[in-house]
Design a protein around this motif. Structure first.
Motif, PDB file in Angstrom:
ATOM      1  N   HIS A  19     -29.264  60.593  46.703  1.00 57.69           N
ATOM      2  CA  HIS A  19     -29.652  59.162  47.226  1.00 57.69           C
ATOM      3  C   HIS A  19     -29.466  58.342  45.948  1.00 57.69           C
ATOM      4  O   HIS A  19     -29.008  57.111  46.086  1.00 57.69           O
ATOM      5  N   GLY A  20     -29.650  58.717  44.528  1.00 53.54           N
ATOM      6  CA  GLY A  20     -29.250  57.911  43.527  1.00 53.54           C
ATOM      7  C   GLY A  20     -28.052  57.568  43.407  1.00 53.54           C
ATOM      8  O   GLY A  20     -27.669  56.301  43.245  1.00 53.54           O
ATOM      9  N   ASP A  21     -26.916  58.271  43.849  1.00 61.49           N
ATOM     10  CA  ASP A  21     -25.717  57.903  43.833  1.00 61.49           C
ATOM     11  C   ASP A  21     -25.287  56.893  44.966  1.00 61.49           C
ATOM     12  O   ASP A  21     -24.584  56.072  44.701  1.00 61.49           O
ATOM     13  N   ALA A  22     -25.837  57.254  46.010  1.00 59.39           N
ATOM     14  CA  ALA A  22     -25.649  56.197  47.275  1.00 59.39           C
ATOM     15  C   ALA A  22     -26.292  54.838  46.898  1.00 59.39           C
ATOM     16  O   ALA A  22     -25.503  53.876  47.316  1.00 59.39           O
ATOM     17  N   LEU A  23     -27.375  54.913  46.060  1.00 60.22           N
ATOM     18  CA  LEU A  23     -27.938  53.599  45.876  1.00 60.22           C
ATOM     19  C   LEU A  23     -27.070  52.411  45.049  1.00 60.22           C
ATOM     20  O   LEU A  23     -27.146  51.529  45.109  1.00 60.22           O
ATOM     21  N   ALA A  24     -26.436  53.168  44.216  1.00 51.74           N
ATOM     22  CA  ALA A  24     -25.529  52.421  43.145  1.00 51.74           C
ATOM     23  C   ALA A  24     -24.208  51.877  44.123  1.00 51.74           C
ATOM     24  O   ALA A  24     -23.806  50.717  43.550  1.00 51.74           O
ATOM     25  N   PRO A  28     -29.748  49.202  49.691  1.00 53.70           N
ATOM     26  CA  PRO A  28     -30.701  49.940  50.645  1.00 53.70           C
ATOM     27  C   PRO A  28     -31.521  49.079  51.496  1.00 53.70           C
ATOM     28  O   PRO A  28     -31.919  47.993  50.977  1.00 53.70           O
ATOM     29  N   GLY A  29     -31.446  49.716  52.942  1.00 55.76           N
ATOM     30  CA  GLY A  29     -32.461  48.889  53.649  1.00 55.76           C
ATOM     31  C   GLY A  29     -33.788  49.543  53.781  1.00 55.76           C
ATOM     32  O   GLY A  29     -33.834  50.618  53.231  1.00 55.76           O
ATOM     33  N   PRO A  30     -34.721  49.114  54.443  1.00 49.55           N
ATOM     34  CA  PRO A  30     -35.951  49.851  54.700  1.00 49.55           C
ATOM     35  C   PRO A  30     -35.959  51.386  55.060  1.00 49.55           C
ATOM     36  O   PRO A  30     -36.753  52.207  54.722  1.00 49.55           O
ATOM     37  N   GLU A  31     -34.982  51.656  56.022  1.00 52.60           N
ATOM     38  CA  GLU A  31     -34.707  52.887  56.398  1.00 52.60           C
ATOM     39  C   GLU A  31     -34.286  54.074  55.359  1.00 52.60           C
ATOM     40  O   GLU A  31     -34.950  54.935  55.361  1.00 52.60           O
ATOM     41  N   GLN A  32     -33.377  53.523  54.479  1.00 54.99           N
ATOM     42  CA  GLN A  32     -32.865  54.195  53.379  1.00 54.99           C
ATOM     43  C   GLN A  32     -33.953  54.520  52.432  1.00 54.99           C
ATOM     44  O   GLN A  32     -34.310  55.698  51.881  1.00 54.99           O
ATOM     45  N   LEU A  33     -34.823  53.409  52.159  1.00 57.34           N
ATOM     46  CA  LEU A  33     -36.027  53.596  50.988  1.00 57.34           C
ATOM     47  C   LEU A  33     -37.127  54.555  51.770  1.00 57.34           C
ATOM     48  O   LEU A  33     -37.623  55.412  50.796  1.00 57.34           O
ATOM     49  N   HIS A  34     -37.209  54.587  52.847  1.00 62.54           N
ATOM     50  CA  HIS A  34     -38.198  55.638  53.536  1.00 62.54           C
ATOM     51  C   HIS A  34     -37.826  57.024  53.271  1.00 62.54           C
ATOM     52  O   HIS A  34     -38.543  57.862  52.977  1.00 62.54           O
ATOM     53  N   LEU A  35     -36.380  57.108  53.391  1.00 63.51           N
ATOM     54  CA  LEU A  35     -35.948  58.469  53.393  1.00 63.51           C
ATOM     55  C   LEU A  35     -36.065  58.926  52.061  1.00 63.51           C
ATOM     56  O   LEU A  35     -36.269  60.171  51.534  1.00 63.51           O
ATOM     57  N   ILE A  36     -35.783  58.089  51.126  1.00 64.67           N
ATOM     58  CA  ILE A  36     -35.646  58.531  49.509  1.00 64.67           C
ATOM     59  C   ILE A  36     -37.388  58.809  49.316  1.00 64.67           C
ATOM     60  O   ILE A  36     -37.408  59.783  48.554  1.00 64.67           O
ATOM     61  N   ARG A  37     -38.052  58.064  49.867  1.00 63.78           N
ATOM     62  CA  ARG A  37     -39.581  58.131  49.474  1.00 63.78           C
ATOM     63  C   ARG A  37     -39.992  59.628  49.986  1.00 63.78           C
ATOM     64  O   ARG A  37     -40.786  60.314  49.433  1.00 63.78           O
ATOM     65  N   GLU A  38     -39.666  59.947  51.212  1.00 56.46           N
ATOM     66  CA  GLU A  38     -40.170  61.168  51.909  1.00 56.46           C
ATOM     67  C   GLU A  38     -39.450  62.340  50.935  1.00 56.46           C
ATOM     68  O   GLU A  38     -40.171  63.349  50.558  1.00 56.46           O
TER      69      GLU A  38
END
Length: 139
Positions: A19-24, A28-38
């Protein structure tokens, strides 16, 4: 320390790192942030489990439960439950009449009747009469 949870924790941390590599690379949208939180919450739970005691059994339901003697980590609690289920099924297949149960109660006592027929059959037999149960005085 729980070595099984450590393997799972390593996998979860790799997933969080991805996730960290993808964020760079993206915004990110809300869906990606939700997946990261989970995934972060899952890794946090695994970290707590890894710090806990190592499992004593191979049982997923009772990992730190008692071990069946003379086995390689078989769960004693599950073995007892399986044994009770088999005994109850065996009694259920017998067509037992209240008269048969009451006869055993009269001859050998309530405790023996419960071991032989099960508590439900003994209760039903006693309830079918106006008698009071006798207790066994022997072995």
């Amino acid at each position: 320390m729980n070595r099984t949870a450590i393997r799972d924790l390593a996998t979860a941390l790799h997933r969080v790192g991805e996730h960290g590599d993808a964020l760079a690379a993206i915004n990110p949208g809300p869906e990606q942030l939700h997946l990261i939180r989970e995934d972060l919450e899952h890794a946090r739970q695994l970290l707590a489990a890894a710090a806990g005691p190592a499992p004593t059994t191979r049982c997923p339901e009772h990992p730190t439960g008692p071990v069946e003697p003379d086995t390689d980590g078989e769960c004693l609690l599950c073995r007892i439950r399986r044994g009770r289920g088999a005994a109850a099924a065996e009694v259920a297949h017998q067509e037992v009449t209240a008269a048969q149960v009451l006869e055993v109660i009269d001859e050998l006592g309530t405790d023996t009747a419960i071991r032989q027929f099960g508590g439900r059959a003994v209760s039903a037999a006693i309830a079918s009469t106006t008698r009071t149960p006798t207790t066994s005085t022997g072995t």
